[in-house]
Design a protein around this motif. Sequence first.
Motif, PDB file in Angstrom:
ATOM      1  N   LEU A   1       1.555   7.153 -10.077  1.00  0.00           N
ATOM      2  CA  LEU A   1       1.494   6.451 -10.869  1.00  0.00           C
ATOM      3  C   LEU A   1       2.255   5.769 -11.978  1.00  0.00           C
ATOM      4  N   ARG A   2       2.896   6.417 -12.350  1.00  0.00           N
ATOM      5  CA  ARG A   2       3.909   5.543 -13.922  1.00  0.00           C
ATOM      6  C   ARG A   2       4.794   5.424 -12.913  1.00  0.00           C
ATOM      7  N   ALA A   3       5.427   5.383 -11.606  1.00  0.00           N
ATOM      8  CA  ALA A   3       6.595   4.999 -11.221  1.00  0.00           C
ATOM      9  C   ALA A   3       5.934   3.641 -10.089  1.00  0.00           C
ATOM     10  N   ALA A   4       5.030   3.639  -9.589  1.00  0.00           N
ATOM     11  CA  ALA A   4       4.163   2.678  -8.585  1.00  0.00           C
ATOM     12  C   ALA A   4       3.177   1.712  -9.562  1.00  0.00           C
ATOM     13  N   ARG A   5       2.986   1.994 -10.626  1.00  0.00           N
ATOM     14  CA  ARG A   5       2.342   1.102 -11.716  1.00  0.00           C
ATOM     15  C   ARG A   5       1.178  -0.017 -10.276  1.00  0.00           C
ATOM     16  N   PRO A   6       0.580   0.534  -9.484  1.00  0.00           N
ATOM     17  CA  PRO A   6      -1.164   0.412  -9.022  1.00  0.00           C
ATOM     18  C   PRO A   6      -2.249  -0.722  -9.852  1.00  0.00           C
TER      19      PRO A   6
ATOM     20  N   PHE B   1       1.259  -0.732  -0.061  1.00  0.00           N
ATOM     21  CA  PHE B   1      -0.233  -0.266   0.212  1.00  0.00           C
ATOM     22  C   PHE B   1       0.826   0.857  -0.170  1.00  0.00           C
ATOM     23  N   THR B   2       0.105   2.373  -0.669  1.00  0.00           N
ATOM     24  CA  THR B   2       1.245   3.708  -0.622  1.00  0.00           C
ATOM     25  C   THR B   2       0.222   4.472  -0.277  1.00  0.00           C
ATOM     26  N   GLY B   3       0.640   5.236  -0.362  1.00  0.00           N
ATOM     27  CA  GLY B   3      -0.574   6.464   0.496  1.00  0.00           C
ATOM     28  C   GLY B   3       0.231   7.686  -0.005  1.00  0.00           C
ATOM     29  N   VAL B   4      -0.866   8.708  -0.913  1.00  0.00           N
ATOM     30  CA  VAL B   4      -0.683   9.712  -1.322  1.00  0.00           C
ATOM     31  C   VAL B   4      -1.125  10.860  -0.598  1.00  0.00           C
ATOM     32  N   VAL B   5      -0.944  11.648   0.358  1.00  0.00           N
ATOM     33  CA  VAL B   5      -1.732  13.100   0.561  1.00  0.00           C
ATOM     34  C   VAL B   5      -1.411  14.398   0.155  1.00  0.00           C
ATOM     35  N   ALA B   6      -2.128  15.360  -0.703  1.00  0.00           N
ATOM     36  CA  ALA B   6      -1.828  16.228  -1.725  1.00  0.00           C
ATOM     37  C   ALA B   6      -1.889  18.021  -0.800  1.00  0.00           C
ATOM     38  N   THR B   7      -2.332  17.600  -0.198  1.00  0.00           N
ATOM     39  CA  THR B   7      -2.863  19.487   0.613  1.00  0.00           C
ATOM     40  C   THR B   7      -1.403  18.712   2.042  1.00  0.00           C
TER      41      THR B   7
ATOM     42  N   GLY C   1       0.189   1.407   9.357  1.00  0.00           N
ATOM     43  CA  GLY C   1      -0.609   0.720   7.782  1.00  0.00           C
ATOM     44  C   GLY C   1       0.450  -0.072   8.134  1.00  0.00           C
ATOM     45  N   ASP C   2       1.564  -0.155   8.422  1.00  0.00           N
ATOM     46  CA  ASP C   2       2.702  -1.356   7.139  1.00  0.00           C
ATOM     47  C   ASP C   2       2.632  -0.827   5.483  1.00  0.00           C
ATOM     48  N   TYR C   3       2.550   0.828   6.133  1.00  0.00           N
ATOM     49  CA  TYR C   3       2.662   1.166   4.364  1.00  0.00           C
ATOM     50  C   TYR C   3       4.009   1.080   3.803  1.00  0.00           C
ATOM     51  N   ALA C   4       4.029   0.536   2.286  1.00  0.00           N
ATOM     52  CA  ALA C   4       6.074   0.077   1.586  1.00  0.00           C
ATOM     53  C   ALA C   4       5.836   1.704   1.356  1.00  0.00           C
ATOM     54  N   CYS C   5       5.346   2.947   1.027  1.00  0.00           N
ATOM     55  CA  CYS C   5       4.844   4.054   0.951  1.00  0.00           C
ATOM     56  C   CYS C   5       4.422   4.987   1.362  1.00  0.00           C
ATOM     57  N   GLN C   6       4.829   6.243   2.298  1.00  0.00           N
ATOM     58  CA  GLN C   6       3.524   8.384   2.337  1.00  0.00           C
ATOM     59  C   GLN C   6       4.185   8.678   1.191  1.00  0.00           C
ATOM     60  N   ILE C   7       3.327   9.989   0.954  1.00  0.00           N
ATOM     61  CA  ILE C   7       3.871  10.633  -0.246  1.00  0.00           C
ATOM     62  C   ILE C   7       3.065  11.432   0.476  1.00  0.00           C
ATOM     63  N   GLN C   8       3.857  12.564   0.792  1.00  0.00           N
ATOM     64  CA  GLN C   8       3.374  14.023   0.692  1.00  0.00           C
ATOM     65  C   GLN C   8       3.999  15.007   0.614  1.00  0.00           C
ATOM     66  N   LEU C   9       2.205  15.663  -0.634  1.00  0.00           N
ATOM     67  CA  LEU C   9       2.865  16.509  -1.611  1.00  0.00           C
ATOM     68  C   LEU C   9       3.245  17.859  -0.855  1.00  0.00           C
ATOM     69  N   GLY C  10       2.580  18.722  -0.283  1.00  0.00           N
ATOM     70  CA  GLY C  10       2.610  19.665   0.883  1.00  0.00           C
ATOM     71  C   GLY C  10       2.351  20.257  -0.428  1.00  0.00           C
ATOM     72  N   TYR C  11       0.533  20.109  -0.536  1.00  0.00           N
ATOM     73  CA  TYR C  11       0.117  21.739  -1.973  1.00  0.00           C
ATOM     74  C   TYR C  11      -1.052  22.389  -0.520  1.00  0.00           C
ATOM     75  N   SER C  12      -1.161  23.590  -0.986  1.00  0.00           N
ATOM     76  CA  SER C  12      -1.666  23.916  -0.106  1.00  0.00           C
ATOM     77  C   SER C  12      -3.476  23.872  -1.117  1.00  0.00           C
TER      78      SER C  12
END
Length: 95
Positions: free
Chosen positions: A75-80, A5-11, A45-56
């Motif tokens: 998405l291209r890199a993770a190929r989910p 599982f990979t999480g991405v948080v945009a804000t 959650g034992d994520y493989a990766c958590q990406i925090q983009l930090g946008y307003s």
Amino acid sequence: MDRWFTGVVATNGAGSPRSGIYADLSDEEMQRVRIQEQRKAAFVGDYACQIQLGYSSGQVKNPAGPLAGDLCAILRAARPQVVYCITWPTSTTRM
């Protein structure tokens, strides 16, 4: 096949609601709280990766902003096989 599982948080969390223990926090302090919350969730959650983009919030709402390009690169890199998109609190969509 390994799955993860990979999480991405945009804000960045600066616009988060403030009450209780968060009532007196500045935008910068709230951002630090949200970063720590996401890191803890990824650990638990034992994520493989958590990406925090930090946008307003404003940057995320701007269709001409960089968010779409960043998400495409992720998405291209993770190929989910499965992607869940959550727009809190109005909808959850499985794509």
